[in-house]
Design a protein around this motif. Structure first.
Motif, PDB file in Angstrom:
ATOM      1  N   MET A 118       0.780  -0.957  -0.090  1.00 49.37           N
ATOM      2  CA  MET A 118      -0.073  -0.078  -0.058  1.00 49.37           C
ATOM      3  C   MET A 118       0.871   1.253  -0.073  1.00 49.37           C
ATOM      4  N   HIS A 119       0.455   2.232  -0.559  1.00 47.95           N
ATOM      5  CA  HIS A 119       1.267   3.448  -1.036  1.00 47.95           C
ATOM      6  C   HIS A 119       0.685   4.688  -0.178  1.00 47.95           C
ATOM      7  N   ILE A 120       1.438   5.399   0.465  1.00 47.01           N
ATOM      8  CA  ILE A 120       1.091   6.593   1.303  1.00 47.01           C
ATOM      9  C   ILE A 120       1.914   7.628   0.755  1.00 47.01           C
ATOM     10  N   THR A 121       1.335   8.553   0.407  1.00 50.10           N
ATOM     11  CA  THR A 121       2.006  10.031   0.022  1.00 50.10           C
ATOM     12  C   THR A 121       1.662  11.066   1.297  1.00 50.10           C
ATOM     13  N   PHE A 122       2.921  11.406   1.949  1.00 46.63           N
ATOM     14  CA  PHE A 122       2.849  12.462   2.844  1.00 46.63           C
ATOM     15  C   PHE A 122       3.524  13.668   2.597  1.00 46.63           C
ATOM     16  N   TYR A 123       2.355  14.832   2.624  1.00 49.42           N
ATOM     17  CA  TYR A 123       2.977  16.224   1.867  1.00 49.42           C
ATOM     18  C   TYR A 123       3.236  16.904   3.076  1.00 49.42           C
ATOM     19  N   SER A 124       4.403  17.485   3.208  1.00 52.11           N
ATOM     20  CA  SER A 124       4.950  18.387   4.497  1.00 52.11           C
ATOM     21  C   SER A 124       5.732  19.305   3.917  1.00 52.11           C
ATOM     22  N   LYS A 125       6.384  19.977   4.938  1.00 47.24           N
ATOM     23  CA  LYS A 125       7.359  21.034   4.574  1.00 47.24           C
ATOM     24  C   LYS A 125       8.644  21.166   5.595  1.00 47.24           C
ATOM     25  N   ASN A 126       9.652  21.634   5.440  1.00 46.89           N
ATOM     26  CA  ASN A 126      10.854  21.426   6.510  1.00 46.89           C
ATOM     27  C   ASN A 126      10.288  22.413   7.799  1.00 46.89           C
ATOM     28  N   ASN A 127      10.896  22.108   8.837  1.00 44.51           N
ATOM     29  CA  ASN A 127      10.547  22.944   9.895  1.00 44.51           C
ATOM     30  C   ASN A 127       8.985  23.207  10.292  1.00 44.51           C
ATOM     31  N   CYS A 128       8.392  21.986  10.231  1.00 46.97           N
ATOM     32  CA  CYS A 128       6.998  22.059  10.444  1.00 46.97           C
ATOM     33  C   CYS A 128       6.725  21.036  11.583  1.00 46.97           C
ATOM     34  N   TYR A 142      -1.449  22.734  -0.954  1.00 44.09           N
ATOM     35  CA  TYR A 142      -1.593  22.200   0.372  1.00 44.09           C
ATOM     36  C   TYR A 142      -0.992  23.226   1.523  1.00 44.09           C
ATOM     37  N   MET A 143      -0.681  24.282   1.012  1.00 41.15           N
ATOM     38  CA  MET A 143       0.162  25.134   1.818  1.00 41.15           C
ATOM     39  C   MET A 143      -0.402  25.532   3.277  1.00 41.15           C
ATOM     40  N   LEU A 144      -1.566  25.569   3.320  1.00 40.23           N
ATOM     41  CA  LEU A 144      -2.472  25.739   4.711  1.00 40.23           C
ATOM     42  C   LEU A 144      -2.955  24.197   5.271  1.00 40.23           C
ATOM     43  N   ARG A 145      -2.646  23.351   4.695  1.00 38.13           N
ATOM     44  CA  ARG A 145      -3.466  22.112   4.870  1.00 38.13           C
ATOM     45  C   ARG A 145      -2.503  21.039   5.618  1.00 38.13           C
ATOM     46  N   ILE A 146      -1.376  21.232   5.499  1.00 40.29           N
ATOM     47  CA  ILE A 146      -0.138  20.285   5.677  1.00 40.29           C
ATOM     48  C   ILE A 146       0.040  20.077   7.263  1.00 40.29           C
ATOM     49  N   PRO A 147       0.164  18.746   7.379  1.00 37.89           N
ATOM     50  CA  PRO A 147       0.536  17.514   6.707  1.00 37.89           C
ATOM     51  C   PRO A 147      -0.813  17.124   5.953  1.00 37.89           C
ATOM     52  N   VAL A 148      -0.613  16.579   4.785  1.00 38.41           N
ATOM     53  CA  VAL A 148      -1.716  15.906   4.275  1.00 38.41           C
ATOM     54  C   VAL A 148      -1.171  14.543   3.704  1.00 38.41           C
ATOM     55  N   LEU A 202      -2.144  10.888   1.964  1.00 32.93           N
ATOM     56  CA  LEU A 202      -3.036  10.161   0.729  1.00 32.93           C
ATOM     57  C   LEU A 202      -2.684   8.740   0.854  1.00 32.93           C
ATOM     58  N   VAL A 203      -3.663   8.123   0.604  1.00 29.86           N
ATOM     59  CA  VAL A 203      -3.559   6.510   0.790  1.00 29.86           C
ATOM     60  C   VAL A 203      -3.924   6.355  -0.477  1.00 29.86           C
ATOM     61  N   GLU A 204      -3.063   5.549  -1.363  1.00 29.80           N
ATOM     62  CA  GLU A 204      -3.556   5.099  -2.602  1.00 29.80           C
ATOM     63  C   GLU A 204      -4.019   6.209  -3.624  1.00 29.80           C
ATOM     64  N   GLY A 205      -3.556   7.398  -3.271  1.00 32.03           N
ATOM     65  CA  GLY A 205      -4.207   8.565  -4.030  1.00 32.03           C
ATOM     66  C   GLY A 205      -5.379   9.107  -3.708  1.00 32.03           C
ATOM     67  N   ILE A 206      -5.905   8.730  -2.508  1.00 31.46           N
ATOM     68  CA  ILE A 206      -7.044   9.115  -1.767  1.00 31.46           C
ATOM     69  C   ILE A 206      -6.886  10.062  -0.527  1.00 31.46           C
ATOM     70  N   GLU A 207      -7.268  11.339  -0.342  1.00 35.64           N
ATOM     71  CA  GLU A 207      -6.943  12.074   0.740  1.00 35.64           C
ATOM     72  C   GLU A 207      -7.428  11.428   1.901  1.00 35.64           C
ATOM     73  N   ALA A 208      -6.678  11.061   3.006  1.00 33.51           N
ATOM     74  CA  ALA A 208      -6.957  10.257   4.141  1.00 33.51           C
ATOM     75  C   ALA A 208      -7.227  11.211   5.397  1.00 33.51           C
ATOM     76  N   ASP A 209      -6.256  12.226   5.357  1.00 34.80           N
ATOM     77  CA  ASP A 209      -6.506  13.153   6.591  1.00 34.80           C
ATOM     78  C   ASP A 209      -5.617  14.241   6.424  1.00 34.80           C
ATOM     79  N   GLU A 210      -5.452  15.174   7.478  1.00 34.99           N
ATOM     80  CA  GLU A 210      -4.782  16.482   7.169  1.00 34.99           C
ATOM     81  C   GLU A 210      -4.647  17.326   8.423  1.00 34.99           C
TER      82      GLU A 210
END
Length: 79
Positions: free
Chosen positions: A1-11, A47-53, A55-63
């Motif tokens: 299963m693939h997870i994508t984790f959108y984030s930024k440094n110093n968060c 995603y600027m104001l929503r991170i972290p975000v 995605l589970v298999e391309g589906i937004e799961a949580d933020e």
């Protein structure tokens, strides 16, 4: 299963969220791709104001403040 984790440094919220993902990896077979939104203008705008975000298999799961239970349920439902 693939997870994508959108984030930024110093968060700090992203760091906490990554701990949730690490716990999920202990229970499920997951591959995690951590993406810094500052490396892509489109992702930054989206995603600027929503991170972290997460995605589970391309589906937004949580933020924001990530929920282990919420993401776990989505993982179970996508299997």
């Amino acid at each position: 299963m693939h997870i994508t984790f959108y984030s930024k440094n110093n968060c700090s919220l992203c760091e906490k969220g990554l701990h949730v993902i690490e716990k999920l990896k202990e229970e499920y077979f997951l591959t995690v791709n951590v993406v810094d939104i500052y490396e892509d203008d489109e992702l930054l705008e989206k995603y600027m104001l929503r991170i972290p975000v997460v995605l589970v298999e391309g589906i937004e799961a949580d933020e924001g403040i990530l929920s282990y239970d919420k993401i776990s349920q989505i993982i179970k439902n996508t299997n």
